[in-house]
Design a protein around this motif. Structure first.
Motif, PDB file in Angstrom:
ATOM      1  N   UNK A  96      58.691 -15.902  10.922  1.00  0.00           N
ATOM      2  CA  UNK A  96      57.258 -15.836  10.647  1.00  0.00           C
ATOM      3  C   UNK A  96      56.723 -14.528  11.219  1.00  0.00           C
ATOM      4  N   UNK A  97      55.906 -13.848  10.431  1.00  0.00           N
ATOM      5  CA  UNK A  97      55.283 -12.592  10.834  1.00  0.00           C
ATOM      6  C   UNK A  97      53.775 -12.771  10.820  1.00  0.00           C
ATOM      7  N   UNK A  98      53.109 -12.337  11.888  1.00  0.00           N
ATOM      8  CA  UNK A  98      51.650 -12.315  11.949  1.00  0.00           C
ATOM      9  C   UNK A  98      51.235 -10.844  11.946  1.00  0.00           C
ATOM     10  N   UNK A  99      51.111 -10.251  10.751  1.00  0.00           N
ATOM     11  CA  UNK A  99      50.994  -8.794  10.649  1.00  0.00           C
ATOM     12  C   UNK A  99      49.709  -8.205  11.206  1.00  0.00           C
ATOM     13  N   UNK A 100      48.689  -9.047  11.398  1.00  0.00           N
ATOM     14  CA  UNK A 100      47.413  -8.541  11.898  1.00  0.00           C
ATOM     15  C   UNK A 100      47.154  -8.949  13.346  1.00  0.00           C
TER      16      UNK A 100
END
Length: 308
Positions: free
Chosen positions: A65-69
């Motif tokens: 999972x990526x939380x780009x912000x």
């Protein structure tokens, strides 16, 4: 060069950081909002991610999972209620004090790789800003083999602790970011940039601009490079990218100049030549109009931020 690589390189600062976490039993920890991107890879077990203002996400073994912000979020053994989330232990405190580990607990053991990428959002490429709050990439048989291979390599590298791991792990984490973004683009049905990069005309034009931004591009020469007429290029490119080709080129040249000011000690005259400006004055004038600061001041300010 390609657009995805350039989009990442323009905003990424330094090396990613990561922590390997083993926990079992009942637990709940909070990660505060971050001026970068957060990521988690579940190496073993199941848990939940609860993003601020978003729906809970179930994470299973092999999920990434990526939380780009840099959205604040909670990791927990279950989709906790509001009270439990409010009292979640800060992640940094867990790292200092240790994680609950109850081998005989009813809740199974969870092993994760949790980390952050430092990003400079002042020049974020629209591809990066378009990423959703949470990019969840479940572990499905046959899907995203490159991402799965990177996760497996990370797990093995962390297990073995072999010579050279100090170089291997950060490199694999960089690779992980590329594969997560690539996987999102392959699955996304709504984003503009996955459509941009599957359109042959726009892709050819972008590849040309990114490969040689200092060239004396015109709408006619770029249309010839893409193998279409000038009106066709203008219509396709502007409709998908959101700005005309020459406006995108100006923006990208200045973004590249900002990256060179941040990452190198090259004089302004050399940077001006590399990004297609005839004189340092011409670059300085355009740069101040775009970023609100002279190149010299911008370089000094980014150097100070990098020390923080």
């Amino acid at each position: 060069m390609d657009v995805v690589s350039d989009a990442i390189a323009a905003v990424r600062i330094g090396q990613p950081s990561s922590n390997r976490v083993r926990v079992s039993g009942s637990w709940c920890t909070r990660l505060a909002p971050y001026a970068g991107a957060g990521f988690h890879v579940v190496l073993k077990g199941d848990c939940w991610l609860l993003p601020d203002g978003g729906a809970p996400v179930s994470l299973r073994t092999g999920d990434a999972v990526l939380l780009p912000h840099g959205t604040g979020h909670v990791l927990a053994d279950s989709p906790a209620d509001a009270s439990a989330v409010e009292h979640a232990v800060p992640f940094e405190r867990r790292l200092e004090e240790g994680w609950p580990h109850q081998p005989q607990a009813a809740y199974g053991e969870v092993e994760m790789l949790c980390g952050k990428y430092r990003l400079d959002r002042s020049r974020a490429h629209p591809l990066m800003t378009e990423l959703p709050t949470v990019v969840h990439l479940p572990n499905r048989v046959g899907s995203h083999p490159e991402l799965r291979a990177a996760i497996d390599l990370l797990g093995r590298e962390l297990d073995a602790q072999q010579p050279g791991s100090c170089i291997a792990v950060p490199s694999l984490l960089d690779l992980l970011l590329v594969y997560m973004i690539r996987s999102w683009m392959a699955e996304s049905a709504a984003g503009a940039w996955p459509a941009v990069l599957t359109d042959p005309v726009t892709t050819a034009a972008l590849r040309a601009l990114h490969s040689d931004p200092a060239a004396s591009w015109t709408n006619d020469s770029l249309a010839a490079e893409a193998g279409v007429s000038r009106p066709t290029l203008a219509r396709r490119f502007t409709g998908l990218v959101g700005r005309p080709p020459m406006a995108y080129l100006t923006w990208w040249r200045l973004t590249l100049a900002a990256t060179l000011l941040r990452d190198t000690e090259e004089p302004l005259s050399a940077i001006a030549r590399r990004v297609g400006y005839g004189t340092p004055y011409a670059l300085s004038h355009a740069f101040k109009r775009e970023f609100g600061a002279t190149p010299g001041r911008y370089r000094a300010e980014t150097a100070e931020r990098s020390k923080a």
